[in-house]
Design an enzyme around this catalytic site. Structure first.
Site, mmCIF file in Angstrom:
data_model
loop_
_atom_site.group_PDB
_atom_site.id
_atom_site.type_symbol
_atom_site.label_atom_id
_atom_site.label_comp_id
_atom_site.label_asym_id
_atom_site.label_seq_id
_atom_site.Cartn_x
_atom_site.Cartn_y
_atom_site.Cartn_z
ATOM 1 C CB THR A 43 -19.079 3.445 48.303
ATOM 2 O OG1 THR A 43 -19.768 3.330 49.011
ATOM 3 C CG2 THR A 43 -18.122 2.933 47.752
ATOM 4 C CE1 TYR A 47 -21.854 -0.127 44.940
ATOM 5 C CE2 TYR A 47 -20.795 0.676 48.034
ATOM 6 C CZ TYR A 47 -21.718 0.912 46.322
ATOM 7 O OH TYR A 47 -21.300 1.813 45.720
#
Ligand code: UFG
Length: 328
Positions: A121, A145
């Site tokens: 990501t 995250y």
């Protein structure tokens, strides 16, 4: 033991990105086998592929699956992805995204599967230091995250050294849109992603959209993101898979379009595409959000010959809108 040389294990293949990947793999002549615990995914999103319901943390189940199939590669989409939730409940992210992935990597290596494609990501970069982010940008995630994905990236590189793992780490910017034929759509429960929320508001399924802050250092004060069509994202995975299995070296690529849109611009484009009046109210900033995340995706384009088919936001939103109607 199935010794079919085109079997691919798609972990998280019942989720939004994984289920679109299964369609791409099928179209390209591969044989995807899906492992998904259905905690976020949907059984009916797995089209024309075997679905094994289970968890990648379950070592016994993985042993059994790997003894049944000789996989060419493993693709891993089974992560929790909510930035805000990760700030509130970091243990969930380190448990599922890191510990369970370690289990998956460990068992695939024990079974001699050498090719691994990992959904990473843009969140691994944290606050960008340049307008468009290249893969050499420093890695400084600002939320659990992003840190969980960064940790897995580091594990993968260690296994490449110790066990000859070949990897493609693909750092997504904002995956959006849907299968242009409308077979699949984006369905998270609860929904937290901007485009589906905006379209739910357009469809009258919610009152409107709350914009998370307008005091960011951007032109209109709202956060800027790089939205990439899900079909283009999956196509890049396919090219990465081919490159790895043809003996190319491991790779790390950003996947985005290189164009940023603010939250207000997304709402405007959605108003145009849907012809609906979408109410937008200003709210507080969301914890863990970066102001701007825009990819420099030149490397993937150059090395994989990847050419996105749907780079414009209007098409992305139109496909998402059409698919939402087919599935409502
Ligand atoms: N936003 C709103 N209102 C909403 C929902 C979102 O204003 O109701 C804003 C967010 O604050 C953000 C932008 O819209 O600025 C996009 O938010 P999303 O939740 O759609 O996506 P994120 O950028 O937070 O996260 C996505 C993926 C992550 C990935 C990240 C990388 O969900 O998995 O992109 O950029 F890590």
């Amino acid at each position: 033991m199935h010794t079919d040389s085109k079997s691919i294990l798609v972990v998280g293949g019942a989720g939004y990105i994984g289920s679109h990947m299964v369609l791409s793999l099928k179209r390209a002549g591969y044989h995807p086998v899906v492992l998904d615990n259905l905690s976020k995914g949907h059984r009916d999103a797995v089209i024309d592929a075997e679905l094994i319901v289970g968890d990648m943390a379950d070592a016994r189940l993985l042993d059994e699956i790997f003894s049944r199939y000789q996989f060419l590669a493993v693709m891993h989409f089974a992560s929790f992805i909510e930035v805000g939730e990760s700030v509130k409940f970091p243990a969930r992210y380190y448990q599922n995204n890191v510990a369970a992935t370690l289990n998956l990597l460990d068992i695939m290596i024990k079974n001699g599967v050498k090719h691994f494609i990992f959904s990473s990501t843009a969140a691994v970069y944290g606050e960008p230091k340049s307008a468009a982010i290249t893969e050499t940008h420093s890695l400084a995630p600002i939320n659990p995250y992003g840190r969980s994905k960064w940790m897995v990236e580091e594990m993968i590189k260690d296994f490449a050294v110790s066990d000859g793992l070949n990897y493609a780490i693909l750092r997504y910017f904002n995956a959006a849109g849907a299968d242009p034929e409308g077979r699949l759509c984006e369905r998270h429960e609860p929904e937290s992603h901007l485009i589906p929320i905006v379209l739910q508001a357009a469809a009258g399924k919610r009152q409107g959209v709350t914009i998370y802050g307008d005091r960011y250092p951007t032109a209109d004060g709202t956060c800027v993101r790089d939205y990439i069509h899900i079909v283009d994202l999956c196509h890049a995975h396919l090219l990465a898979l081919r490159a790895l299995t043809e003996g190319k070296k491991s790779m790390i690529y950003n996947l985005g379009t290189g164009h940023g849109y603010s939250v207000l611009q997304v709402v405007d484009v959605a108003r145009r595409v849907t012809g609906k009046d979408i109410k937008a109210a200003m709210g507080e900033p969301r914890a863990g959000d970066s102001a701007v995340l825009v990819a420099d995706a030149a490397l993937a384009k150059q090395e994989l010959n990847w050419v996105p088919s749907y780079p414009d936001l209007e098409t992305i939103i139109r496909h998402a809108w059409q698919a939402m109607f087919k599935h409502s």
